[in-house]
Design an enzyme around this catalytic site. Structure first.
Site, PDB file in Angstrom:
ATOM      1  N   SER A 592       0.843  -1.193   0.000  1.00 51.63           N
ATOM      2  CA  SER A 592       0.000   0.000   0.000  1.00 51.63           C
ATOM      3  C   SER A 592       0.883   1.250   0.000  1.00 51.63           C
ATOM      4  O   SER A 592       1.660   1.450  -0.939  1.00 51.63           O
ATOM      5  CB  SER A 592      -0.959  -0.032   1.188  1.00 51.63           C
ATOM      6  OG  SER A 592      -1.971   0.923   1.037  1.00 51.63           O
ATOM      7  N   ASP A 667      -9.275  -4.713  -5.938  1.00 49.18           N
ATOM      8  CA  ASP A 667      -8.907  -3.763  -4.887  1.00 49.18           C
ATOM      9  C   ASP A 667      -9.762  -2.509  -5.019  1.00 49.18           C
ATOM     10  O   ASP A 667      -9.545  -1.685  -5.907  1.00 49.18           O
ATOM     11  CB  ASP A 667      -7.420  -3.424  -5.019  1.00 49.18           C
ATOM     12  CG  ASP A 667      -6.867  -2.670  -3.817  1.00 49.18           C
ATOM     13  OD1 ASP A 667      -7.659  -2.018  -3.120  1.00 49.18           O
ATOM     14  OD2 ASP A 667      -5.648  -2.735  -3.589  1.00 49.18           O
ATOM     15  N   HIS A 699      -7.687  -5.326  -1.404  1.00 51.61           N
ATOM     16  CA  HIS A 699      -6.434  -4.698  -0.979  1.00 51.61           C
ATOM     17  C   HIS A 699      -5.613  -5.608  -0.067  1.00 51.61           C
ATOM     18  O   HIS A 699      -4.394  -5.475   0.013  1.00 51.61           O
ATOM     19  CB  HIS A 699      -6.747  -3.376  -0.268  1.00 51.61           C
ATOM     20  CG  HIS A 699      -5.569  -2.472  -0.099  1.00 51.61           C
ATOM     21  ND1 HIS A 699      -4.777  -2.047  -1.153  1.00 51.61           N
ATOM     22  CD2 HIS A 699      -5.030  -1.896   1.010  1.00 51.61           C
ATOM     23  CE1 HIS A 699      -3.823  -1.254  -0.710  1.00 51.61           C
ATOM     24  NE2 HIS A 699      -3.946  -1.155   0.602  1.00 51.61           N
TER      25      HIS A 699
END
Length: 733
Positions: A592, A667, A699
């Site tokens: 991320s 995601d 995600h």
């Protein structure tokens, strides 16, 4: 001397044999749950303060068990799904205020990170009857304080069920997918303001305040869902990217007695704003609402009269960067309130009267309050968690409302958190450190003394003694004028006369922390596996991360990624000067925000890093959502250079090492668009790299064998680029 020499040789031989007999950690061990910790799930303090409930699972059923604080003995099983024909098991529970009824969640399915749909049943402990709330799956069911009604969300509208008559009324009627949402947050509020239920009962149970979201003008994002059918489907939802239109929000109050709804209109004009929190005060007709501007550097707290709809601005905070929104607002009996703020440079507790006049700053010092547990009216003490033991530790404290008589309640150094009984006579302390697995104790809230142990993970710790485990070494590293927190894991057979590849992990996002004195996550076991293979693994929390004061955290304002990257590159260079680090073989990875930074580190720091792994990375802040991105960057229209000068997608020409890029196609948070645009940029720059897409994974990239597959791929990539690239596993100096 000969005898001493012989003993030394024998000791070394025994030690070597013992080490050789220890098992090596495998990826299968990590991702099949071999190192799972025992925890206390669904803990709830009963109203009397003398008992608590927990949620237990066994043999495919679930039950709520009631325990006595003082003796820790089980008093009874309140409800067991095995005794209810219509329920196989329930995954969570919520008591009504008088604890006579329990809401049981079943057949729950995720929508986004925090939102779910589920079938809910009400168990009446007086009659032992169980009632289905709705035939349809609903959202956020919530008892009224008097326990006579239940409000919930369904199809973007709010419903109220009378639990006496069984009648259900729909109190809003304009809800429509991807247009109007009543009482439940839109995607970006859920993700970035961390809440889903956007409606609240007042104390008298005769009014409901709610936020209405008009997302008609918010641009849509669509994701292909490949599934198992012949043709893929699409998930289409509203997602405001930086600089784009947000939902238009408005605050409303529904009166159950008159069956009428009124919209709140304040004296202050807000052109573009958020309502990140609403909460009724102890006065049934006074609602508090927090409003913040789009830049999130101004936060107003309003007290609104539910009859006249007149609002009083009781608190207005401003900041040169941004103001974090919390759940810490607490109203005392006289409607004075507790508030937390960073306005003196560190996060601390403040006490205001009901007009917003500051009574006193309760805590102060060059440390952070990291959690607020509550206020005991009887003893006039506030209970909180802080970094007073050092920024990588957490301790539990009590302090008088007047800021005097501060008392440390936790005993051990590491990560402590507390769950207090309703009357603040006891607390259950959860403790762990880098060397001690989570353990739970019953403590006296007045003295902090341990009364009895409740649960520990001694079995896990004994099991780990049979594995080849290295210690996590904590230290600080001086970089760019700051002493940054760091941990390092070395091979168990570490030899300072040899050199080792360095593999760095970081997340680096605003206010985050990865260097903490707490028990292992799954990734920590992976780092142990890598250390077994002959790598040194390190993690540094650079500028922009949390719990070291507002200035340290907010220095990255309008330049997200700039200072964080400078610190990671400088730290790698400094570590590369150590005699036992192979400076030609240093890698970095992250997920991320961490994937964003590891990509930038390889592209901009190609003289330092030889490889990087980026999982689910943002590749340009222009692709990410409004609330998060603009909090730190303002809008792209205002700060184009801040966006573009720090986005890896614009610096692919710098790629010289080995790069692995990973993303899930489902995601909803960091869209796979980020990876696709980076891939195209790399192709056009004629750069070689590896990449992997996980179909329909979100995600978190998990489900089935997905995590195992991902970590095998990353491990093989590390071996190929940092291990096999060297002449031998360990290189002599």
């Amino acid at each position: 001397m000969k005898l001493l020499k012989s003993c030394t040789v024998l000791f070394l031989l025994v030690s070597t044999l013992a080490s050789a007999q220890k098992k090596e950690i495998t990826l299968e061990d990590i991702w099949t749950g071999s190192f799972r910790t025992e925890r206390m799930g669904g803990l709830h303090s009963m109203n009397d303060g003398q008992q608590y409930s927990v949620l237990d699972f066994s043999n495919g059923t679930s039950q709520i068990d009631i325990y006595d604080y003082k003796t820790l003995t089980k008093q009874k099983t309140l409800v067991n799904s095995a005794n209810i024909d219509s329920i196989g098991y329930f995954s969570s529970y919520t008591f009504s205020e008088d604890e006579s009824m329990v809401l049981l969640a079943t057949d729950v399915e995720s929508i986004y990170r925090r939102s779910t749909l589920g079938k809910y049943y009400i168990f009446n402990s007086k009659t032992n009857q169980t009632t289905l709330v709705s035939e349809e799956k609903i959202q956020e069911p919530t008892f009224s304080p008097d326990g006579t009604k239940l409000a919930y969300g369904l199809n973007n509208d709010i419903y109220v069920k009378d639990l006496t008559t069984g009648q259900t009324n729909q109190i809003t009627k304009d809800g429509k997918k991807n247009e109007i949402i009543n009482g439940v947050t839109d995607w970006v509020y859920e993700e970035e303001f961390s809440f889903v239920r956007a409606f609240e009962w007042n104390a008298a149970s005769n009014k409901i305040a709610f936020i209405r979201f008009d997302e008609t003008d918010v641009p849509e994002f669509s994701m292909d869902v490949y599934g198992q059918e012949l043709y893929q489907t699409q998930q289409v939802f509203k997602y405001p990217k930086a600089g784009e239109a947000n939902s238009l929000v408005s605050l409303h109050i529904y009166d159950l007695e008159s069956a009428s709804t009124k919209e709140v209109s304040l004296d202050k004009t807000y052109s573009d704003f958020y309502i990140p929190r609403i909460k009724w005060t102890n006065e049934p007709n006074v609602l508090s609402a927090q409003y913040t501007n789009r830049h999130q550097n101004e936060l107003d707290v309003w007290f609104i009269d539910a009859e006249t709809l007149k609002g009083d601005l009781v608190l207005a905070e401003t900041d040169k960067a941004y103001i974090d929104v919390t759940f810490n607002l607490t109203f005392l009996k006289d409607n004075s309130f507790i508030w937390t703020s960073e306005k003196d440079g560190y996060n601390h507790i403040y006490h205001y009267d009901k007009t917003g006049t500051l009574i006193n700053q309760v805590t102060s010092g060059n440390w952070e309050v990291t959690d607020y547990y509550g206020y005991d009216e009887k003893s006039k003490r506030i209970f909180y968690q802080s970094t007073e033991d050092g920024s990588i530790n957490r301790a539990v404290y009590a302090i008088g409302l007047n800021g005097k008589n501060k008392q440390k309640l936790s005993e051990k150094t590491g990560t402590n958190s507390a769950d207090f009984s309703a009357d603040f006579s006891y607390f259950i302390n959860s403790y762990s450190s880098a060397t001690v697995a989570p353990e739970y104790t019953l403590n006296n809230a007045k003295t902090g003394k341990v009364i009895k142990p409740i649960k520990n993970n001694e079995a896990l710790q004994q099991k780990l003694k049979g594995f080849n485990i290295s210690s996590k070494e904590f230290s600080t590293i001086s970089i760019n004028g700051n002493d940054l927190n760091m941990w390092m894991i070395k091979p168990s057979d570490f030899d300072e006369t040899k050199t080792y590849p360095l593999f760095m992990y970081q997340y680096s996002g605003p206010g985050s922390q990865e260097v903490s004195n707490s028990w292992n996550s799954a990734n920590d076991y992976w780092y142990e596996l890598l250390a077994q293979k002959g790598y040194i693994v390190a993690c540094i929390d650079g500028r922009g991360t949390g719990f070291k004061g507002a200035d340290f955290k907010k220095v990255t304002q309008n330049e997200l990624g700039k200072y964080e990257l400078e610190d990671q590159i400088a730290a790698a260079k400094k570590l590369g000067q150590l005699e036992f680090i192979d400076a030609d073989h240093m890698g970095i990875w992250g997920w991320s925000f961490g994937g964003y930074l590891s990509s930038a580190a390889l592209f901009k720091g190609n003289d330092t890093f030889s490889m990087a792994i980026a999982v689910a990375p943002v590749t340009s802040w222009r692709f990410y959502d409004t609330i998060y991105t603009e909090r730190y960057m303002t809008t792209p229209q205002e700060n184009a250079s801040g966006y573009d000068d720090n986005s890896p997608i614009n610096f692919v020409d710098g790629l010289e090492g080995d790069f692995l890029l990973v993303h899930g196609t489902g995601d909803d948070n960091v869209h796979v668009q980020n990876t696709m645009r980076l891939v195209e940029a790399l192709i056009q720059a004629n750069k070689d790299f590896e990449w992997m897409l996980y179909p329909d994974r979100n995600h978190g990239i998990y489900g089935g064998n997905t995590r195992l597959h991902l970590y095998k791929k990353m491990t093989n990539f590390i071996d190929k680029t940092l291990g096999e690239a060297r002449p031998e596993a360990y290189k002599e100096q």
